[in-house]
Design a protein around this motif. Sequence first.
Motif, PDB file in Angstrom:
ATOM      1  N   CYS A  28      -2.855  15.545  -8.852  1.00  0.00           N
ATOM      2  CA  CYS A  28      -3.044  14.227  -8.246  1.00  0.00           C
ATOM      3  C   CYS A  28      -3.213  13.143  -9.314  1.00  0.00           C
ATOM      4  N   LEU A  29      -3.950  13.435 -10.380  1.00  0.00           N
ATOM      5  CA  LEU A  29      -4.072  12.470 -11.474  1.00  0.00           C
ATOM      6  C   LEU A  29      -2.727  12.241 -12.151  1.00  0.00           C
ATOM      7  N   HIS A  30      -1.939  13.301 -12.286  1.00  0.00           N
ATOM      8  CA  HIS A  30      -0.598  13.152 -12.857  1.00  0.00           C
ATOM      9  C   HIS A  30       0.248  12.219 -12.000  1.00  0.00           C
ATOM     10  N   LEU A  31       0.168  12.355 -10.678  1.00  0.00           N
ATOM     11  CA  LEU A  31       0.947  11.500  -9.790  1.00  0.00           C
ATOM     12  C   LEU A  31       0.484  10.051  -9.874  1.00  0.00           C
ATOM     13  N   VAL A  32      -0.814   9.832  -9.985  1.00  0.00           N
ATOM     14  CA  VAL A  32      -1.335   8.479 -10.184  1.00  0.00           C
ATOM     15  C   VAL A  32      -0.809   7.911 -11.495  1.00  0.00           C
ATOM     16  N   TYR A  57      -3.624   2.858  -2.969  1.00  0.00           N
ATOM     17  CA  TYR A  57      -3.381   3.971  -2.054  1.00  0.00           C
ATOM     18  C   TYR A  57      -4.183   3.774  -0.766  1.00  0.00           C
ATOM     19  N   ARG A  58      -3.623   4.268   0.322  1.00  0.00           N
ATOM     20  CA  ARG A  58      -4.348   4.332   1.591  1.00  0.00           C
ATOM     21  C   ARG A  58      -4.288   5.784   2.054  1.00  0.00           C
ATOM     22  N   PHE A  59      -5.449   6.409   2.131  1.00  0.00           N
ATOM     23  CA  PHE A  59      -5.507   7.846   2.399  1.00  0.00           C
ATOM     24  C   PHE A  59      -5.777   8.115   3.871  1.00  0.00           C
ATOM     25  N   MET A  88       0.839  -1.200   0.000  1.00  0.00           N
ATOM     26  CA  MET A  88       0.000   0.000   0.000  1.00  0.00           C
ATOM     27  C   MET A  88       0.872   1.248   0.000  1.00  0.00           C
ATOM     28  N   HIS A  89       0.431   2.250  -0.728  1.00  0.00           N
ATOM     29  CA  HIS A  89       1.107   3.550  -0.789  1.00  0.00           C
ATOM     30  C   HIS A  89       0.324   4.496   0.123  1.00  0.00           C
ATOM     31  N   ARG A  90       0.951   4.906   1.214  1.00  0.00           N
ATOM     32  CA  ARG A  90       0.257   5.754   2.194  1.00  0.00           C
ATOM     33  C   ARG A  90       0.302   7.219   1.766  1.00  0.00           C
ATOM     34  N   VAL A  91      -0.862   7.815   1.597  1.00  0.00           N
ATOM     35  CA  VAL A  91      -0.988   9.246   1.298  1.00  0.00           C
ATOM     36  C   VAL A  91      -1.606   9.916   2.519  1.00  0.00           C
ATOM     37  N   VAL A  92      -0.924  10.928   3.048  1.00  0.00           N
ATOM     38  CA  VAL A  92      -1.428  11.633   4.230  1.00  0.00           C
ATOM     39  C   VAL A  92      -1.583  13.111   3.893  1.00  0.00           C
ATOM     40  N   ALA A  93      -2.758  13.652   4.138  1.00  0.00           N
ATOM     41  CA  ALA A  93      -3.013  15.082   3.964  1.00  0.00           C
ATOM     42  C   ALA A  93      -2.760  15.790   5.282  1.00  0.00           C
ATOM     43  N   LEU A  94      -1.916  16.816   5.247  1.00  0.00           N
ATOM     44  CA  LEU A  94      -1.650  17.633   6.426  1.00  0.00           C
ATOM     45  C   LEU A  94      -2.576  18.838   6.390  1.00  0.00           C
ATOM     46  N   VAL A  98      -9.034  11.372  -5.279  1.00  0.00           N
ATOM     47  CA  VAL A  98      -8.123  10.713  -6.217  1.00  0.00           C
ATOM     48  C   VAL A  98      -7.408   9.540  -5.553  1.00  0.00           C
ATOM     49  N   PHE A  99      -7.012   9.699  -4.288  1.00  0.00           N
ATOM     50  CA  PHE A  99      -6.206   8.675  -3.615  1.00  0.00           C
ATOM     51  C   PHE A  99      -7.024   7.791  -2.674  1.00  0.00           C
TER      52      PHE A  99
END
Length: 309
Positions: A159-163, A29-31, A1-7, A23-24
């Motif tokens: 975000c779509l670009h990063l995906v 992804y795990r948001f 899993m790719h962990r995405v964290v919003a600060l 998006v994530f």
Amino acid sequence: MHRVVALVTAPQASFEFGCAAVVFRDPPYRFGVCTEVPGNVRTTEGFDMVVRSGLRALDRADTIVVPGWLPINREPSDQVVRALRRAHRRGARLVSICSGAYLLAATGLLDGRRVATHWRYADELQRRFPEVEVDAEVLYVDHGDVASSGGSGTGIDLCLHLVRRDLGAGYAARVARRMVMPPHREGGQTQYRSEEESEGTRGESLAAVLEWAVERLGDVITVEDLARRGSVSQRTLARRFGEQLGVSPGQWLLAQRIARTRVLLEETELSVEAIAARVGLSSATNLRRRFRAALHTTPSAYRRAYQGK
């Protein structure tokens, strides 16, 4: 899993936060969400978010998203700056949306590098951080380890670009379709700047022409064909493409063909010759030349990277 964290931080712009969240939201992804002091986080829209995780969540993140930073002249705490620098040192990717570039700039990680932010904030960002190269025109900038987007909605573009970078054009296209969004937008922020600036082009949208062309990428389509479809002269068509998309009709058409090529290389076993015919690049030789110029790799190497072949 790719962990995405919003600060997040009060007052938090909920739209910018939503760009990353939607998006994530799905595997791989795990948001997650964190804030400096867990608890209620006030939003700019008048409701509170309940955030239970503190800055330690950044130590486990693969990607950290800063979805805005308001007010823009607010100084971040030493704890936040240290947490972001620590995450970057161990290899986490840092991403800002809109005014979030101010927080990334405060870490010093953008010194000597190009950064995108909302065109309204660009002058102030440049004044406060003269070592940063502010670009108020582009939709987003990606340096690999640090990425930034322009105005609020360009957070979705980034975000779509990063995906697309993480998982390929085909996966990103599926995410975009779920959101009823184009997987990639051309042009820059100029086309969206203000109602006054867009007054002269009102009612001159290229949407119908673009949709017609995308549905016929396998055909031989010329700039003359596009102009005829839009019932304008080639000169007027070129002007509208420049105003609304920031590129020429030919550049836009080639970008669509390359994007379709990427999906077909990732998801099918079609030969390069067959793909060239499907995307309107006439021959395998022409496709290879155009593909290398756009992506600095060959179609076969690109396919091996995504299909393991």
